[in-house]
Scaffold this motif. Structure first.
Motif, PDB file in Angstrom:
ATOM      1  N   LYS A 104      62.098  57.858  57.512  1.00  0.00           N
ATOM      2  CA  LYS A 104      63.212  58.695  57.081  1.00  0.00           C
ATOM      3  C   LYS A 104      63.018  59.892  56.707  1.00  0.00           C
ATOM      4  O   LYS A 104      63.802  60.833  57.220  1.00  0.00           O
ATOM      5  CB  LYS A 104      64.179  57.936  56.025  1.00  0.00           C
ATOM      6  N   ALA A 119      73.432  64.162  55.468  1.00  0.00           N
ATOM      7  CA  ALA A 119      73.775  64.179  54.166  1.00  0.00           C
ATOM      8  C   ALA A 119      72.525  64.775  53.339  1.00  0.00           C
ATOM      9  O   ALA A 119      71.383  64.923  53.820  1.00  0.00           O
ATOM     10  CB  ALA A 119      73.690  62.647  53.749  1.00  0.00           C
ATOM     11  N   VAL A 143      73.830  57.064  47.715  1.00  0.00           N
ATOM     12  CA  VAL A 143      73.208  56.108  48.855  1.00  0.00           C
ATOM     13  C   VAL A 143      71.613  56.263  48.464  1.00  0.00           C
ATOM     14  O   VAL A 143      70.943  57.408  48.227  1.00  0.00           O
ATOM     15  CB  VAL A 143      73.415  56.562  50.148  1.00  0.00           C
ATOM     16  N   LYS A 145      68.190  54.699  50.143  1.00  0.00           N
ATOM     17  CA  LYS A 145      67.490  54.292  51.179  1.00  0.00           C
ATOM     18  C   LYS A 145      65.847  54.033  51.079  1.00  0.00           C
ATOM     19  O   LYS A 145      65.008  54.942  50.751  1.00  0.00           O
ATOM     20  CB  LYS A 145      67.706  55.106  52.484  1.00  0.00           C
ATOM     21  N   GLY A 152      67.918  47.416  59.447  1.00  0.00           N
ATOM     22  CA  GLY A 152      69.270  47.765  58.919  1.00  0.00           C
ATOM     23  C   GLY A 152      69.563  47.378  57.572  1.00  0.00           C
ATOM     24  O   GLY A 152      70.671  47.575  57.155  1.00  0.00           O
ATOM     25  N   VAL A 155      69.372  49.720  53.311  1.00  0.00           N
ATOM     26  CA  VAL A 155      70.345  51.023  52.881  1.00  0.00           C
ATOM     27  C   VAL A 155      71.302  50.276  51.663  1.00  0.00           C
ATOM     28  O   VAL A 155      71.929  49.398  51.878  1.00  0.00           O
ATOM     29  CB  VAL A 155      71.251  51.501  53.841  1.00  0.00           C
ATOM     30  N   ILE A 157      74.544  51.244  49.051  1.00  0.00           N
ATOM     31  CA  ILE A 157      75.681  52.227  48.633  1.00  0.00           C
ATOM     32  C   ILE A 157      75.755  51.942  46.849  1.00  0.00           C
ATOM     33  O   ILE A 157      75.937  50.610  46.854  1.00  0.00           O
ATOM     34  CB  ILE A 157      76.951  51.845  49.489  1.00  0.00           C
ATOM     35  N   GLU A 185      70.627  59.826  48.761  1.00  0.00           N
ATOM     36  CA  GLU A 185      71.414  60.853  49.261  1.00  0.00           C
ATOM     37  C   GLU A 185      72.906  60.602  49.256  1.00  0.00           C
ATOM     38  O   GLU A 185      73.350  59.699  48.418  1.00  0.00           O
ATOM     39  CB  GLU A 185      71.064  60.807  51.061  1.00  0.00           C
ATOM     40  N   GLU A 186      73.621  61.923  49.366  1.00  0.00           N
ATOM     41  CA  GLU A 186      75.015  61.811  49.296  1.00  0.00           C
ATOM     42  C   GLU A 186      75.659  61.025  50.165  1.00  0.00           C
ATOM     43  O   GLU A 186      75.135  60.732  51.271  1.00  0.00           O
ATOM     44  CB  GLU A 186      75.460  63.557  49.839  1.00  0.00           C
ATOM     45  N   TYR A 187      76.762  60.512  49.567  1.00  0.00           N
ATOM     46  CA  TYR A 187      77.881  59.477  50.232  1.00  0.00           C
ATOM     47  C   TYR A 187      78.591  60.227  51.278  1.00  0.00           C
ATOM     48  O   TYR A 187      79.197  60.988  50.732  1.00  0.00           O
ATOM     49  CB  TYR A 187      78.231  58.575  49.171  1.00  0.00           C
ATOM     50  N   LEU A 188      78.578  59.604  52.429  1.00  0.00           N
ATOM     51  CA  LEU A 188      79.368  60.270  53.335  1.00  0.00           C
ATOM     52  C   LEU A 188      80.481  59.640  53.860  1.00  0.00           C
ATOM     53  O   LEU A 188      80.433  58.117  54.060  1.00  0.00           O
ATOM     54  CB  LEU A 188      78.736  60.440  54.831  1.00  0.00           C
ATOM     55  N   GLU A 192      82.739  55.951  61.655  1.00  0.00           N
ATOM     56  CA  GLU A 192      81.343  56.122  62.210  1.00  0.00           C
ATOM     57  C   GLU A 192      81.185  55.682  63.705  1.00  0.00           C
ATOM     58  O   GLU A 192      82.263  54.857  63.961  1.00  0.00           O
ATOM     59  CB  GLU A 192      80.465  54.949  61.409  1.00  0.00           C
ATOM     60  N   LYS A 214      78.961  46.550  61.400  1.00  0.00           N
ATOM     61  CA  LYS A 214      77.982  46.044  60.622  1.00  0.00           C
ATOM     62  C   LYS A 214      77.870  45.242  59.511  1.00  0.00           C
ATOM     63  O   LYS A 214      76.895  44.397  59.216  1.00  0.00           O
ATOM     64  CB  LYS A 214      77.129  47.360  60.022  1.00  0.00           C
ATOM     65  N   ASN A 224      75.634  44.344  54.673  1.00  0.00           N
ATOM     66  CA  ASN A 224      75.250  44.758  56.164  1.00  0.00           C
ATOM     67  C   ASN A 224      74.371  43.763  56.966  1.00  0.00           C
ATOM     68  O   ASN A 224      73.612  43.073  56.486  1.00  0.00           O
ATOM     69  CB  ASN A 224      74.335  46.116  55.896  1.00  0.00           C
ATOM     70  N   ILE A 282      73.914  60.137  60.312  1.00  0.00           N
ATOM     71  CA  ILE A 282      73.463  59.189  59.116  1.00  0.00           C
ATOM     72  C   ILE A 282      71.921  58.890  59.618  1.00  0.00           C
ATOM     73  O   ILE A 282      71.345  58.502  58.399  1.00  0.00           O
ATOM     74  CB  ILE A 282      74.390  57.730  59.164  1.00  0.00           C
ATOM     75  N   GLU A 283      71.788  58.344  60.647  1.00  0.00           N
ATOM     76  CA  GLU A 283      70.317  58.197  61.030  1.00  0.00           C
ATOM     77  C   GLU A 283      70.232  58.574  62.651  1.00  0.00           C
ATOM     78  O   GLU A 283      71.180  58.407  63.572  1.00  0.00           O
ATOM     79  CB  GLU A 283      69.848  56.751  60.892  1.00  0.00           C
TER      80      GLU A 283
HETATM   81  P1  AMP Z   1      71.545  52.837  58.488  1.00  0.00           P
HETATM   82  O1  AMP Z   1      70.505  51.452  58.329  1.00  0.00           O
HETATM   83  O2  AMP Z   1      70.691  54.021  58.123  1.00  0.00           O
HETATM   84  O3  AMP Z   1      72.207  52.596  59.967  1.00  0.00           O
HETATM   85  O4  AMP Z   1      72.706  52.541  57.499  1.00  0.00           O
HETATM   86  C1  AMP Z   1      73.335  51.281  57.559  1.00  0.00           C
HETATM   87  C2  AMP Z   1      74.816  51.703  57.001  1.00  0.00           C
HETATM   88  O5  AMP Z   1      74.814  52.326  55.762  1.00  0.00           O
HETATM   89  C3  AMP Z   1      75.457  52.949  58.040  1.00  0.00           C
HETATM   90  O6  AMP Z   1      76.039  52.519  59.113  1.00  0.00           O
HETATM   91  C4  AMP Z   1      76.446  53.484  56.920  1.00  0.00           C
HETATM   92  O7  AMP Z   1      77.680  52.629  57.037  1.00  0.00           O
HETATM   93  C5  AMP Z   1      75.905  53.250  55.568  1.00  0.00           C
HETATM   94  N1  AMP Z   1      75.074  54.570  55.216  1.00  0.00           N
HETATM   95  C6  AMP Z   1      74.130  54.844  55.252  1.00  0.00           C
HETATM   96  N2  AMP Z   1      73.918  56.113  54.983  1.00  0.00           N
HETATM   97  C7  AMP Z   1      74.955  56.378  54.416  1.00  0.00           C
HETATM   98  C8  AMP Z   1      75.737  57.713  53.708  1.00  0.00           C
HETATM   99  N3  AMP Z   1      74.847  58.661  53.425  1.00  0.00           N
HETATM  100  N4  AMP Z   1      76.976  57.622  53.396  1.00  0.00           N
HETATM  101  C9  AMP Z   1      77.771  56.547  53.547  1.00  0.00           C
HETATM  102  N5  AMP Z   1      77.281  55.329  54.299  1.00  0.00           N
HETATM  103  C10 AMP Z   1      76.106  55.405  54.781  1.00  0.00           C
END
Ligand code: AMP
Ligand code: GLY
Length: 420
Positions: A104, A119, A143, A145, A152, A155, A157, A185-188, A192, A214, A224, A282-283
């Protein structure tokens, strides 16, 4: 053409089915594949996705024209470099480029250089420093990670300091997911969506956007998962937003990859979120998304096998066309207990149950015993359809799923709800 697909999930099944739709005859193999795929003509090969030497030998011995890699793990471990060293054609990024998903921090660094919106974040290897940083935050959620691959599930929250302490200890003290680095990281907040593109060097060819559901349960509740269903397209996301994500995300990121020596061929996946401050990443993933691929590829009107061959031969591809009408919806059926402890080895029905119906199915974590399919993982199969409206698609899928014996399985009843 003989084509080998590496992987064993519903994404790989969808890739195989799409390759088989070609107007020329394609002989499609999947390694290791799964028992369900065989019901619909895919030839499975008993070689694991990380057995590079055996896979390469299979490709040579069977005159495979090219190989497509589904999952991230073999990419991150260098399957593309291994095949290329043996002069074999393979579709996917090499080991260095796969760091875009494998690390990441590597991805964040490249996004920063490309000025791609994402973010705000800090990275930590030291538990004390990470905790000190969280203490300076006056607002939750934040968040956290894990840095490496975590299917998946890496991550978190975080709603309060207690949760932060717990998760940081799991990651930096117990090294859950084998990580020794975290990103905070900052929460967004926002809607999505997933944008995938075929990429070869400086050229990129976007696919229609999709949405992955998810969380495990209805109403986006629960943990998730690897994805409980997907929809394509996403009507709630405006065309303007989609074009803007080509302009502000794909284009500068692809340019930066080239500028900084990241040599990319394959599918690039951007997980995006439309916040009140605009689109943010986000990724990035370095492969077809799962379960997005299962609903995106059925919309491809062009011949996937030719598109990929063209990319591998460095040709300009100017005619990738997609269906622009209706909705493609897919609902995953999962083993009870998924995502924490899916039950394994339980029957999900006779093979004929899956062969005799009108809907399309892609199989994932299933194996075969006494002419029945049995659970062999969390996500089992995705039931898919194309319809003129979301309601019609849901009606078709759920009227089938209502006939399924739900003793050992469950599924969400609201897939597609955020898209319209
Ligand atoms: P990822 O494994 O990075 O796809 O993250 C899984 C899920 O976590 C994403 O689909 C988002 O719903 C949530 N997520 C990841 N990063 C953030 C973020 N910075 N802010 C809010 N939700 C996030
Ligand atoms: N759908 C999310 C992923 O493929 O990583």
């Amino acid at each position: 053409m003989k084509i080998l697909v590496v992987g064993s999930g519903a994404r790989e099944d969808a890739i195989c089915q799409s390759l088989r739709k070609s107007d020329r005859y394609n002989d499609v193999f999947c390694a290791p594949g799964n028992a369900g795929m065989r019901l619909f003509g895919v030839q499975t090969v008993g070689i694991g996705e990380l057995e590079f030497e055996k896979l390469a030998n299979f490709a040579i011995e069977n005159d495979i024209v090219y190989t497509i890699v589904g999952p991230e793990q073999p990419l991150v471990e260098g399957i593309v470099d291994y095949f290329q060293d043996r002069d074999l054609k393979i579709f996917g990024p090499n080991k260095e480029a796969a760091l875009i998903e494998g690390s990441k921090t590597f991805a964040k660094d490249l996004m920063k250089k490309a000025n791609v919106p994402t973010a705000f974040y800090e990275e930590f290897t030291d538990l004390g420093q990470a905790l000190e940083y969280v203490e300076t935050k006056d607002q939750f959620p934040i968040v956290i990670k894990a840095n490496g691959l975590a299917s998946g599930k890496g991550v978190f929250i975080i709603k309060d300091m207690g949760e932060a302490i717990d998760v940081l200890n799991q990651l930096l003290t117990d090294h859950k997911f084998k990580t020794d680095k975290v990103i905070i990281e900052e929460y967004l907040d926002g809607e999505e969506f997933s944008l995938m593109a075929f990429v070869n060097g400086e050229s990129f060819y976007p696919m229609p956007i999709a949405q992955d559901y998810k969380r495990a349960y209805d109403g986006d509740k629960g943990l998730n998962t690897g994805g409980m269903g997907a929809i394509c397209p996403v009507q709630n996301i405006d065309c303007d937003v989609v074009y803007q994500s080509y302009k502000d995300v794909l284009k500068p990121f692809v340019k930066a990859m080239n500028k900084y020596g990241v040599n990319y061929t394959g599918v690039l996946y951007a997980g995006l979120i439309l916040t009140k401050d605009g689109i943010k990443v986000i990724e990035f993933n370095v492969r077809f998304g799962d379960p997005e691929t299962e609903v995106v590829l059925p919309r491809l009107k062009s011949d996937l096998s030719k598109v990929i061959l063209g990319l591998l031969n460095n040709e300009d591809i100017d005619d990738i066309t997609w269906k622009d009408q209706g909705v493609d919806l897919g609902v995953f059926v999962a083993s009870k207990g998924y995502p924490t402890e899916p039950i394994i080895g339980k029957t999900i029905g006779p093979k004929s149950q899956f062969q005799n119906q009108q809907l399309k199915i892609n199989f994932a974590g299933v194996s075969e015993s006494n002419n029945e399919l049995v659970t062999n993982g969390g996500r089992l199969y995705v039931v898919k359809t194309h319809a003129n409206t979301l309601q019609n698609a849901q009606d078709k899928i759920y009227s089938y799923l209502d006939t399924v014996d739900q003793t050992n399985v469950f599924f969400r009843r609201d897939i597609g709800k955020n898209a319209y």
